[in-house]
Design an enzyme around this catalytic site. Structure first.
Site, mmCIF file in Angstrom:
data_model
loop_
_atom_site.group_PDB
_atom_site.id
_atom_site.type_symbol
_atom_site.label_atom_id
_atom_site.label_comp_id
_atom_site.label_asym_id
_atom_site.label_seq_id
_atom_site.Cartn_x
_atom_site.Cartn_y
_atom_site.Cartn_z
ATOM 1 N N HIS A 154 -53.209 20.786 6.007
ATOM 2 C CA HIS A 154 -52.907 20.459 4.611
ATOM 3 C C HIS A 154 -51.594 21.120 4.181
ATOM 4 O O HIS A 154 -51.031 21.923 4.919
ATOM 5 C CB HIS A 154 -54.035 20.946 3.690
ATOM 6 C CG HIS A 154 -54.153 22.445 3.626
ATOM 7 N ND1 HIS A 154 -55.001 23.157 4.434
ATOM 8 C CD2 HIS A 154 -53.524 23.368 2.861
ATOM 9 C CE1 HIS A 154 -54.889 24.452 4.156
ATOM 10 N NE2 HIS A 154 -53.994 24.612 3.207
ATOM 11 N N HIS A 201 -59.142 19.876 1.465
ATOM 12 C CA HIS A 201 -57.898 19.323 0.938
ATOM 13 C C HIS A 201 -57.011 18.849 2.067
ATOM 14 O O HIS A 201 -56.912 19.476 3.106
ATOM 15 C CB HIS A 201 -57.134 20.288 0.034
ATOM 16 C CG HIS A 201 -56.935 21.692 0.551
ATOM 17 N ND1 HIS A 201 -57.774 22.327 1.418
ATOM 18 C CD2 HIS A 201 -55.953 22.589 0.288
ATOM 19 C CE1 HIS A 201 -57.327 23.538 1.666
ATOM 20 N NE2 HIS A 201 -56.225 23.730 1.010
ATOM 21 N N HIS A 216 -46.926 26.077 0.901
ATOM 22 C CA HIS A 216 -47.322 26.408 2.274
ATOM 23 C C HIS A 216 -47.800 25.178 3.036
ATOM 24 O O HIS A 216 -48.178 24.186 2.444
ATOM 25 C CB HIS A 216 -48.407 27.491 2.316
ATOM 26 C CG HIS A 216 -49.757 27.041 1.843
ATOM 27 N ND1 HIS A 216 -50.194 27.226 0.555
ATOM 28 C CD2 HIS A 216 -50.787 26.438 2.493
ATOM 29 C CE1 HIS A 216 -51.425 26.763 0.427
ATOM 30 N NE2 HIS A 216 -51.818 26.260 1.592
ATOM 31 N N HIS A 248 -60.739 32.405 0.174
ATOM 32 C CA HIS A 248 -60.503 31.722 -1.103
ATOM 33 C C HIS A 248 -61.817 31.492 -1.827
ATOM 34 O O HIS A 248 -62.831 31.182 -1.195
ATOM 35 C CB HIS A 248 -59.902 30.332 -0.870
ATOM 36 C CG HIS A 248 -58.533 30.323 -0.300
ATOM 37 N ND1 HIS A 248 -57.512 31.085 -0.794
ATOM 38 C CD2 HIS A 248 -57.998 29.607 0.713
ATOM 39 C CE1 HIS A 248 -56.409 30.821 -0.106
ATOM 40 N NE2 HIS A 248 -56.688 29.952 0.826
ATOM 41 N N TYR A 257 -52.005 34.161 4.853
ATOM 42 C CA TYR A 257 -50.703 33.567 4.549
ATOM 43 C C TYR A 257 -49.611 34.427 5.155
ATOM 44 O O TYR A 257 -49.642 35.655 5.034
ATOM 45 C CB TYR A 257 -50.468 33.501 3.043
ATOM 46 C CG TYR A 257 -51.302 32.476 2.330
ATOM 47 C CD1 TYR A 257 -50.999 31.122 2.420
ATOM 48 C CD2 TYR A 257 -52.388 32.861 1.550
ATOM 49 C CE1 TYR A 257 -51.752 30.177 1.752
ATOM 50 C CE2 TYR A 257 -53.145 31.917 0.880
ATOM 51 C CZ TYR A 257 -52.823 30.578 0.985
ATOM 52 O OH TYR A 257 -53.570 29.651 0.319
ATOM 53 N N GLU A 267 -50.109 28.942 6.520
ATOM 54 C CA GLU A 267 -51.470 29.454 6.345
ATOM 55 C C GLU A 267 -52.268 29.086 7.578
ATOM 56 O O GLU A 267 -52.135 27.978 8.096
ATOM 57 C CB GLU A 267 -52.134 28.804 5.116
ATOM 58 C CG GLU A 267 -53.580 29.248 4.923
ATOM 59 C CD GLU A 267 -54.308 28.538 3.770
ATOM 60 O OE1 GLU A 267 -53.937 27.406 3.424
ATOM 61 O OE2 GLU A 267 -55.257 29.130 3.239
#
Lengths: 309, 100
Positions: A154, A201, A216, A248, A257, A267
């Protein structure tokens, strides 16, 4: 097949300031495989668990950031449909012939989003020379190198007019909104996490004054153990760390990250729930975003939201 | 062989610290806690660590032209994450409004 239309994010072209350093970073440290060079000197890469010709392209430039992000769709007929829908929606686009600037890729529909980013859609890609096994397969085609990222997963994009871009993603691309974070007014949206299938995502879009920015690119790992090994590799090789290892609140993914040698943020990401289109949207208030992004410390670091390329 | 270390001063902040020849100025600034607001991508890409070199010799790595123009470089304006000292340095934080 229940997943139709737009299938997944599958291509990213990044600008880098030092090609040798970038190739070392993505090949030796992240563990991507070198696919080859284009005629104009760009470097094509792929991850070990992908079938398509390449998923990642590095272009030497005098600025960092991203050129384009690509999404695979189910068929040529759907690509034609997407072109009609894009025209009706009113975004500028062009058609890029097969096997031109992205070797191995079929015809692409390249759409300019109002955030200043470009999305390329394609239905056909040649199969890579080295793919996961298909007949009595081993778990990996060969022992992964470095962090051993399994696929490009992503990206988080920053730009203006994000509400209009999100409307294109939901109305034309038929993506699902997985999570959403609000601005302090509690009405306007700061960030939207969008998916075309089961991932938490394929892309997230954050409202920002400057167009076309990259926050990112995310690569997939399997679990905490692999995230820990990635953290070891970051320290051993003195890679610039941004944040993590951590988790998260948004998506529940485990993460680190860090930056590539040109300052593009990477990431590595593991876990998170599986999305289905009947799920309600999870929402975050502005004053809880620290917990949403950095679940354990519950506070963002100073550079996280504002450092982009 | 031990890397040489050079004294770095940021008179505007009253900060004095040392930077090795093999580490970027931003690494030394971070270690000294001199200017946390400069901490960014460490790769010359994001433009957050812009500084003005007042005095001293440096070598530099690639920096994004979105943030440092050729005129900037000629005027001693750099991204600290891409600057390596070759002697004692004096720096100022880059403040566009002070440019006139």
């Amino acid at each position: 097949m229940a997943i139709t239309g737009v299938l997944r994010s599958g291509l990213m072209q990044l600008r880098v300031l030092d090609m040798d350093a970038a190739v070392k970073h993505y090949v030796d440290y992240l563990g991507m495989d070198l696919v080859g060079k284009t005629d104009d000197g760009r470097v094509m890469l792929k991850c070990w668990d992908e079938f398509d010709h390449h998923c990642f392209v590095l272009r030497l430039a005098d600025t960092a950031g991203m050129d384009l992000m690509g999404f695979k769709v189910e068929s040529d007929a759907y690509l034609d449909h997407l072109e009609r829908e894009t025209k009706a929606f009113g975004l500028p686009y062009k058609i890029i012939p097969a096997n031109t600037d992205q070797p191995g890729f079929g015809r692409r529909l390249a759409v300019d989003l109002p955030t200043g980013h470009r999305f390329d859609f394609y239905a056909n890609v040649e199969m890579a020379a080295e793919t996961p096994g298909l007949k009595n397969p081993d778990i990996y085609p060969k022992t992964p190198r470095g962090m051993g990222v399994s696929c490009f997963d992503h990206a988080l994009l920053y730009g203006p007019n994000s509400a209009e871009a999100v409307r294109y993603c939901t109305q034309v691309m038929k993506m699902g909104v997985v999570e959403r974070a609000y601005l302090p007014d509690g009405e306007n949206v700061l960030c939207t996490w969008l998916t075309s299938a089961n991932r938490t995502h394929d892309v997230a879009i954050l409202e920002y004054d400057k167009p076309g920015k990259l926050h990112h690119v995310g690569f997939k790992l399997e679990d905490w153990t692999e995230i820990g090994k990635a953290a070891d590799i970051i320290s051993i090789n003195d890679i610039a760390l941004d944040a993590g290892p951590m988790r998260h609140g948004v998506t529940r993914g485990k993460t680190i990250y860090f930056f590539d040698p040109s300052g593009n943020r990477d990431e590595v990401y593991a876990g998170g729930y599986a999305y289905y289109p009947d799920m309600p949207v999870r929402e975050w208030d502005f004053d809880q975003i620290g917990k949403g992004i950095f679940y354990y410390t519950r506070e963002l670091n100073d550079a996280f939201l504002s450092v982009v390329t | 062989m031990t890397a040489r270390r050079y004294k770095v001063e940021i008179p505007g902040l009253g900060a004095v610290f040392f930077c090795r020849e093999d580490e970027s100025l931003l690494h030394a600034i971070r270690r000294a806690g001199a200017a946390p607001g400069l901490i960014g991508c460490f790769g010359g890409g994001c433009g957050r660590c812009k500084v003005r070199l007042l005095q001293g010799q440096v070598v530099t790595g690639p920096m994004s032209r979105a943030h440092i123009s050729e005129a900037d470089e000629a005027a001693g304006i750099f991204l600290a994450c891409r600057v390596y000292p070759r002697g004692p340095l004096q720096l100022a934080l880059y403040l566009p409004q002070a440019e006139g």
